[in-house]
Design an enzyme around this catalytic site. Structure first.
Site, PDB file in Angstrom:
ATOM      1  CG  ASN A 146      -1.835  -1.184   1.298  1.00 14.08           C
ATOM      2  OD1 ASN A 146      -2.343  -1.618   0.271  1.00 14.08           O
ATOM      3  ND2 ASN A 146      -2.058  -1.720   2.485  1.00 14.08           N
ATOM      4  CG  HIS A 206       4.902  -2.117   5.003  1.00 12.07           C
ATOM      5  ND1 HIS A 206       4.790  -0.765   5.238  1.00 12.07           N
ATOM      6  CD2 HIS A 206       3.637  -2.603   5.022  1.00 12.07           C
ATOM      7  CE1 HIS A 206       3.521  -0.454   5.401  1.00 12.07           C
ATOM      8  NE2 HIS A 206       2.793  -1.546   5.269  1.00 12.07           N
ATOM      9  CG  HIS A 251       0.896  -6.152   3.707  1.00 12.50           C
ATOM     10  ND1 HIS A 251       0.416  -6.176   4.997  1.00 12.50           N
ATOM     11  CD2 HIS A 251       0.974  -4.842   3.377  1.00 12.50           C
ATOM     12  CE1 HIS A 251       0.208  -4.939   5.413  1.00 12.50           C
ATOM     13  NE2 HIS A 251       0.535  -4.107   4.449  1.00 12.50           N
TER      14      HIS A 251
HETATM   15  P1  5GP Z   1      -0.224  -0.825   5.846  1.00 14.26           P
HETATM   16  O1  5GP Z   1      -1.657  -0.586   6.193  1.00 14.26           O
HETATM   17  O2  5GP Z   1       0.625   0.417   6.096  1.00 14.26           O
HETATM   18  O3  5GP Z   1      -0.010  -1.388   4.479  1.00 14.26           O
HETATM   19  O4  5GP Z   1       0.275  -1.960   6.824  1.00 14.26           O
HETATM   20  C1  5GP Z   1       0.837  -1.737   8.068  1.00 14.26           C
HETATM   21  C2  5GP Z   1       0.873  -3.057   8.776  1.00 14.26           C
HETATM   22  O5  5GP Z   1       1.799  -2.972   9.839  1.00 14.26           O
HETATM   23  C3  5GP Z   1      -0.477  -3.474   9.376  1.00 14.26           C
HETATM   24  O6  5GP Z   1      -0.862  -4.729   8.856  1.00 14.26           O
HETATM   25  C4  5GP Z   1      -0.186  -3.519  10.868  1.00 14.26           C
HETATM   26  O7  5GP Z   1      -0.881  -4.558  11.528  1.00 14.26           O
HETATM   27  C5  5GP Z   1       1.314  -3.704  10.921  1.00 14.26           C
HETATM   28  N1  5GP Z   1       1.943  -3.148  12.107  1.00 14.26           N
HETATM   29  C6  5GP Z   1       1.725  -1.915  12.635  1.00 14.26           C
HETATM   30  N2  5GP Z   1       2.498  -1.741  13.730  1.00 14.26           N
HETATM   31  C7  5GP Z   1       3.221  -2.876  13.875  1.00 14.26           C
HETATM   32  C8  5GP Z   1       4.196  -3.288  14.829  1.00 14.26           C
HETATM   33  O8  5GP Z   1       4.552  -2.576  15.774  1.00 14.26           O
HETATM   34  N3  5GP Z   1       4.733  -4.537  14.661  1.00 14.26           N
HETATM   35  C9  5GP Z   1       4.362  -5.352  13.636  1.00 14.26           C
HETATM   36  N4  5GP Z   1       4.940  -6.545  13.578  1.00 14.26           N
HETATM   37  N5  5GP Z   1       3.436  -4.993  12.725  1.00 14.26           N
HETATM   38  C10 5GP Z   1       2.879  -3.768  12.842  1.00 14.26           C
END
Ligand code: 5GP
Ligand code: ZN
Length: 138
Positions: free
Chosen positions: A88, A101, A103
């Site tokens: 994203n 990042h 997924h």
């Molecule tokens: P995004 O929505 O930015 O694509 O994904 C961010 C992801 O990071 C989410 O799935 C969320 O659960 C994960 N996330 C957020 N904070 C942390 C953290 O402190 N540790 C880990 N392992 N994952 C995190």
């Protein structure tokens, strides 16, 4: 360059704990803290890049080979039936952590995970014009 207020910079530096699956000098692969499915993992470059629009091309070039290895390893151990690779960029696209990042979301028959986008109508004229314009920028 590390960003002081970035949670993934802190995770990459080991300042915040994470379940780490794999680590190189440039990448850390961790399990997501709030997994969408069993085995939901994230590949994080240790260097801070906000998103796909600013990631270094050489770092990015190493991302997909790593992703294929991690995907195969996760599949072998979880016995998942499929997997989504999702990335994203920007709040409007669902990015909540502004450190690039990728997924890896293992999928299981009947898991009910919702990620798919709805099909739309193609505007052929617009797309033909856009293709010409975008081509010049790549
Ligand atoms: P995004 O929505 O930015 O694509 O994904 C961010 C992801 O990071 C989410 O799935 C969320 O659960 C994960 N996330 C957020 N904070 C942390 C953290 O402190 N540790 C880990 N392992 N994952 C995190
Ligand atoms: Zn960061």
């Amino acid at each position: 360059m590390k960003k002081d207020d970035c949670i993934f910079c802190k995770i990459a530096a080991g300042e915040i704990p994470s379940t780490t699956i794999y680590e190189t000098g440039e990448f850390k692969v961790i399990f997501d803290i709030a997994p969408a499915s069993k085995g939901h993992a994230l590949i994080i470059p240790k260097e801070h890049y906000d998103n796909v629009f600013s990631i270094d091309a050489e770092v990015a070039s190493k991302l997909f080979p790593l992703a294929t290895s991690v995907a195969k390893a996760l599949k072998a151990e979880t016995n998942c039936d499929g997997m989504n690779l999702l990335q994203n960029n920007g709040a409007v696209a669902g990015q909540t952590v502004n450190h690039f990042h990728l997924h890896l979301i293992p999928r299981y028959e009947g898991d009910g995970v919702k990620l798919a986008c709805e099909p739309g109508d193609a505007d052929k004229e617009y797309l033909a014009e856009l293709a010409e314009k975008v081509k010049k920028r790549i």
